[in-house]
Write a protein that holds these residues in place. Structure first.
Motif, PDB file in Angstrom:
ATOM      1  N   ASN A 147      18.506  25.000  24.692  1.00 43.85           N
ATOM      2  CA  ASN A 147      19.156  24.673  23.305  1.00 43.85           C
ATOM      3  C   ASN A 147      19.920  26.018  23.117  1.00 43.85           C
ATOM      4  O   ASN A 147      20.183  26.550  21.764  1.00 43.85           O
ATOM      5  CB  ASN A 147      18.030  24.874  22.063  1.00 43.85           C
ATOM      6  CG  ASN A 147      17.440  23.245  21.906  1.00 43.85           C
ATOM      7  OD1 ASN A 147      18.170  22.447  22.371  1.00 43.85           O
ATOM      8  ND2 ASN A 147      16.272  23.276  21.608  1.00 43.85           N
ATOM      9  N   LYS A 148      20.563  26.657  24.196  1.00 44.38           N
ATOM     10  CA  LYS A 148      21.595  27.866  24.105  1.00 44.38           C
ATOM     11  C   LYS A 148      22.937  27.289  23.898  1.00 44.38           C
ATOM     12  O   LYS A 148      23.788  28.071  23.334  1.00 44.38           O
ATOM     13  CB  LYS A 148      21.352  28.717  25.411  1.00 44.38           C
ATOM     14  CG  LYS A 148      20.144  29.493  25.419  1.00 44.38           C
ATOM     15  CD  LYS A 148      20.068  30.490  26.558  1.00 44.38           C
ATOM     16  CE  LYS A 148      18.661  31.192  26.540  1.00 44.38           C
ATOM     17  NZ  LYS A 148      18.423  31.953  27.664  1.00 44.38           N
ATOM     18  N   GLN A 149      23.210  25.976  24.207  1.00 43.05           N
ATOM     19  CA  GLN A 149      24.386  25.431  24.008  1.00 43.05           C
ATOM     20  C   GLN A 149      24.138  23.796  23.912  1.00 43.05           C
ATOM     21  O   GLN A 149      23.122  23.572  24.494  1.00 43.05           O
ATOM     22  CB  GLN A 149      25.204  25.760  25.427  1.00 43.05           C
ATOM     23  CG  GLN A 149      26.562  25.274  25.380  1.00 43.05           C
ATOM     24  CD  GLN A 149      27.240  25.690  26.724  1.00 43.05           C
ATOM     25  OE1 GLN A 149      26.875  26.304  27.635  1.00 43.05           O
ATOM     26  NE2 GLN A 149      28.265  24.942  27.020  1.00 43.05           N
ATOM     27  N   GLN A 150      24.973  23.179  23.335  1.00 42.60           N
ATOM     28  CA  GLN A 150      24.956  21.837  23.025  1.00 42.60           C
ATOM     29  C   GLN A 150      26.011  20.950  23.992  1.00 42.60           C
ATOM     30  O   GLN A 150      27.224  21.440  23.725  1.00 42.60           O
ATOM     31  CB  GLN A 150      24.694  21.535  21.726  1.00 42.60           C
ATOM     32  CG  GLN A 150      23.795  22.140  20.548  1.00 42.60           C
ATOM     33  CD  GLN A 150      22.312  21.875  21.491  1.00 42.60           C
ATOM     34  OE1 GLN A 150      22.008  20.754  21.776  1.00 42.60           O
ATOM     35  NE2 GLN A 150      21.577  22.804  21.400  1.00 42.60           N
ATOM     36  N   PRO A 151      25.599  19.872  24.424  1.00 41.50           N
ATOM     37  CA  PRO A 151      26.668  19.193  25.032  1.00 41.50           C
ATOM     38  C   PRO A 151      27.603  18.471  24.056  1.00 41.50           C
ATOM     39  O   PRO A 151      27.298  18.108  23.092  1.00 41.50           O
ATOM     40  CB  PRO A 151      25.747  18.126  26.055  1.00 41.50           C
ATOM     41  CG  PRO A 151      24.525  18.072  25.203  1.00 41.50           C
ATOM     42  CD  PRO A 151      24.068  19.521  24.640  1.00 41.50           C
ATOM     43  N   SER A 152      28.842  18.120  24.574  1.00 36.17           N
ATOM     44  CA  SER A 152      29.407  17.448  23.869  1.00 36.17           C
ATOM     45  C   SER A 152      29.007  15.851  23.732  1.00 36.17           C
ATOM     46  O   SER A 152      28.346  15.325  24.282  1.00 36.17           O
ATOM     47  CB  SER A 152      31.092  17.312  24.299  1.00 36.17           C
ATOM     48  OG  SER A 152      30.835  16.412  25.464  1.00 36.17           O
ATOM     49  N   GLU A 183      23.877  25.660  35.606  1.00 38.59           N
ATOM     50  CA  GLU A 183      23.567  26.753  34.618  1.00 38.59           C
ATOM     51  C   GLU A 183      23.969  26.256  33.231  1.00 38.59           C
ATOM     52  O   GLU A 183      23.312  26.375  32.250  1.00 38.59           O
ATOM     53  CB  GLU A 183      24.281  28.097  34.799  1.00 38.59           C
ATOM     54  CG  GLU A 183      23.976  28.891  35.990  1.00 38.59           C
ATOM     55  CD  GLU A 183      24.513  28.494  37.266  1.00 38.59           C
ATOM     56  OE1 GLU A 183      25.230  27.399  37.430  1.00 38.59           O
ATOM     57  OE2 GLU A 183      23.983  29.261  38.274  1.00 38.59           O
ATOM     58  N   THR A 184      24.940  25.273  33.121  1.00 37.27           N
ATOM     59  CA  THR A 184      25.149  24.575  31.999  1.00 37.27           C
ATOM     60  C   THR A 184      24.178  23.680  31.461  1.00 37.27           C
ATOM     61  O   THR A 184      23.770  23.642  30.330  1.00 37.27           O
ATOM     62  CB  THR A 184      26.654  23.648  32.039  1.00 37.27           C
ATOM     63  OG1 THR A 184      27.727  24.594  32.401  1.00 37.27           O
ATOM     64  CG2 THR A 184      26.989  22.981  30.953  1.00 37.27           C
ATOM     65  N   LEU A 189      18.551  12.634  21.188  1.00 44.22           N
ATOM     66  CA  LEU A 189      18.805  13.431  19.962  1.00 44.22           C
ATOM     67  C   LEU A 189      17.589  13.525  19.295  1.00 44.22           C
ATOM     68  O   LEU A 189      16.558  12.482  19.024  1.00 44.22           O
ATOM     69  CB  LEU A 189      19.816  12.768  18.943  1.00 44.22           C
ATOM     70  CG  LEU A 189      21.111  12.641  19.506  1.00 44.22           C
ATOM     71  CD1 LEU A 189      21.788  11.708  18.446  1.00 44.22           C
ATOM     72  CD2 LEU A 189      21.855  13.918  19.915  1.00 44.22           C
ATOM     73  N   ASN A 190      17.062  14.649  18.623  1.00 43.64           N
ATOM     74  CA  ASN A 190      16.101  14.543  17.665  1.00 43.64           C
ATOM     75  C   ASN A 190      16.244  14.016  16.332  1.00 43.64           C
ATOM     76  O   ASN A 190      17.399  14.154  15.920  1.00 43.64           O
ATOM     77  CB  ASN A 190      15.616  16.025  17.262  1.00 43.64           C
ATOM     78  CG  ASN A 190      14.887  16.810  18.481  1.00 43.64           C
ATOM     79  OD1 ASN A 190      13.964  16.160  18.993  1.00 43.64           O
ATOM     80  ND2 ASN A 190      15.439  17.991  18.849  1.00 43.64           N
ATOM     81  N   ILE A 244      16.920  16.511  26.075  1.00 49.35           N
ATOM     82  CA  ILE A 244      17.407  16.287  27.524  1.00 49.35           C
ATOM     83  C   ILE A 244      16.470  16.984  28.456  1.00 49.35           C
ATOM     84  O   ILE A 244      16.122  16.322  29.274  1.00 49.35           O
ATOM     85  CB  ILE A 244      18.740  17.271  27.516  1.00 49.35           C
ATOM     86  CG1 ILE A 244      19.630  16.523  26.606  1.00 49.35           C
ATOM     87  CG2 ILE A 244      19.062  17.203  28.981  1.00 49.35           C
ATOM     88  CD1 ILE A 244      21.060  17.485  26.430  1.00 49.35           C
ATOM     89  N   LYS A 245      15.720  17.903  28.022  1.00 51.59           N
ATOM     90  CA  LYS A 245      14.637  18.566  29.157  1.00 51.59           C
ATOM     91  C   LYS A 245      13.480  17.764  29.162  1.00 51.59           C
ATOM     92  O   LYS A 245      13.093  17.325  30.168  1.00 51.59           O
ATOM     93  CB  LYS A 245      14.287  19.799  28.551  1.00 51.59           C
ATOM     94  CG  LYS A 245      13.279  20.375  29.261  1.00 51.59           C
ATOM     95  CD  LYS A 245      12.891  22.085  28.643  1.00 51.59           C
ATOM     96  CE  LYS A 245      11.916  22.555  29.498  1.00 51.59           C
ATOM     97  NZ  LYS A 245      11.796  23.934  29.068  1.00 51.59           N
ATOM     98  N   VAL A 246      13.328  16.985  28.148  1.00 49.35           N
ATOM     99  CA  VAL A 246      12.013  16.269  28.129  1.00 49.35           C
ATOM    100  C   VAL A 246      12.245  14.691  28.769  1.00 49.35           C
ATOM    101  O   VAL A 246      11.491  14.554  29.761  1.00 49.35           O
ATOM    102  CB  VAL A 246      11.656  15.789  26.811  1.00 49.35           C
ATOM    103  CG1 VAL A 246      10.446  14.711  26.562  1.00 49.35           C
ATOM    104  CG2 VAL A 246      11.005  17.031  26.135  1.00 49.35           C
ATOM    105  N   ILE A 247      13.357  14.165  28.491  1.00 53.98           N
ATOM    106  CA  ILE A 247      13.602  13.035  29.547  1.00 53.98           C
ATOM    107  C   ILE A 247      13.988  12.948  30.695  1.00 53.98           C
ATOM    108  O   ILE A 247      13.384  12.422  31.737  1.00 53.98           O
ATOM    109  CB  ILE A 247      14.927  12.098  28.804  1.00 53.98           C
ATOM    110  CG1 ILE A 247      14.334  11.914  27.316  1.00 53.98           C
ATOM    111  CG2 ILE A 247      15.367  11.013  29.639  1.00 53.98           C
ATOM    112  CD1 ILE A 247      15.374  11.272  26.485  1.00 53.98           C
ATOM    113  N   LEU A 248      14.647  14.300  31.300  1.00 57.79           N
ATOM    114  CA  LEU A 248      14.820  14.675  32.674  1.00 57.79           C
ATOM    115  C   LEU A 248      13.491  15.060  33.026  1.00 57.79           C
ATOM    116  O   LEU A 248      13.265  14.246  34.483  1.00 57.79           O
ATOM    117  CB  LEU A 248      15.506  16.271  32.703  1.00 57.79           C
ATOM    118  CG  LEU A 248      17.068  15.837  32.350  1.00 57.79           C
ATOM    119  CD1 LEU A 248      17.600  17.298  32.467  1.00 57.79           C
ATOM    120  CD2 LEU A 248      17.854  15.037  33.421  1.00 57.79           C
ATOM    121  N   ALA A 249      12.433  15.435  32.620  1.00 57.45           N
ATOM    122  CA  ALA A 249      11.186  15.537  33.118  1.00 57.45           C
ATOM    123  C   ALA A 249      10.310  14.298  33.419  1.00 57.45           C
ATOM    124  O   ALA A 249       9.956  13.847  34.457  1.00 57.45           O
ATOM    125  CB  ALA A 249      10.353  16.282  32.361  1.00 57.45           C
TER     126      ALA A 249
END
Length: 69
Positions: free
Chosen positions: A38-43, A30-31, A62-63, A7-12
């Motif tokens: 990777n402190k929480q995962q989206p549904s 914050e979510t 997804l990896n 998610i972080k990579v694609i947002l960037a």
């Protein structure tokens, strides 16, 4: 070494801010930050909404599994 958060990579790559994604999903920034760290995962539902917002295949978020280890 931990896998990069997709998610972080694609947002960037798409130059989309956490704030923009949070507003689209009606979530707190914050979510989104917790997802990117990777402190929480989206549904699955949220992953689908993220993919639709970014106009990408949900599998890109997804990896891939590596069962050879």
């Amino acid at each position: 070494m931990a896998d990069l958060n997709r998610i972080k990579v694609i947002l960037a790559e798409k130059k989309v801010s956490n704030k923009s994604l949070a507003e689209h999903l009606d979530k707190r920034e914050e979510t989104i930050s917790r997802w990117c760290q990777n402190k929480q995962q989206p549904s699955i539902e949220d992953l689908n909404k993220i993919a639709e917002f970014l106009i990408i295949d949900i599998r890109s978020l997804l990896n891939p599994s590596d069962w050879s280890k």
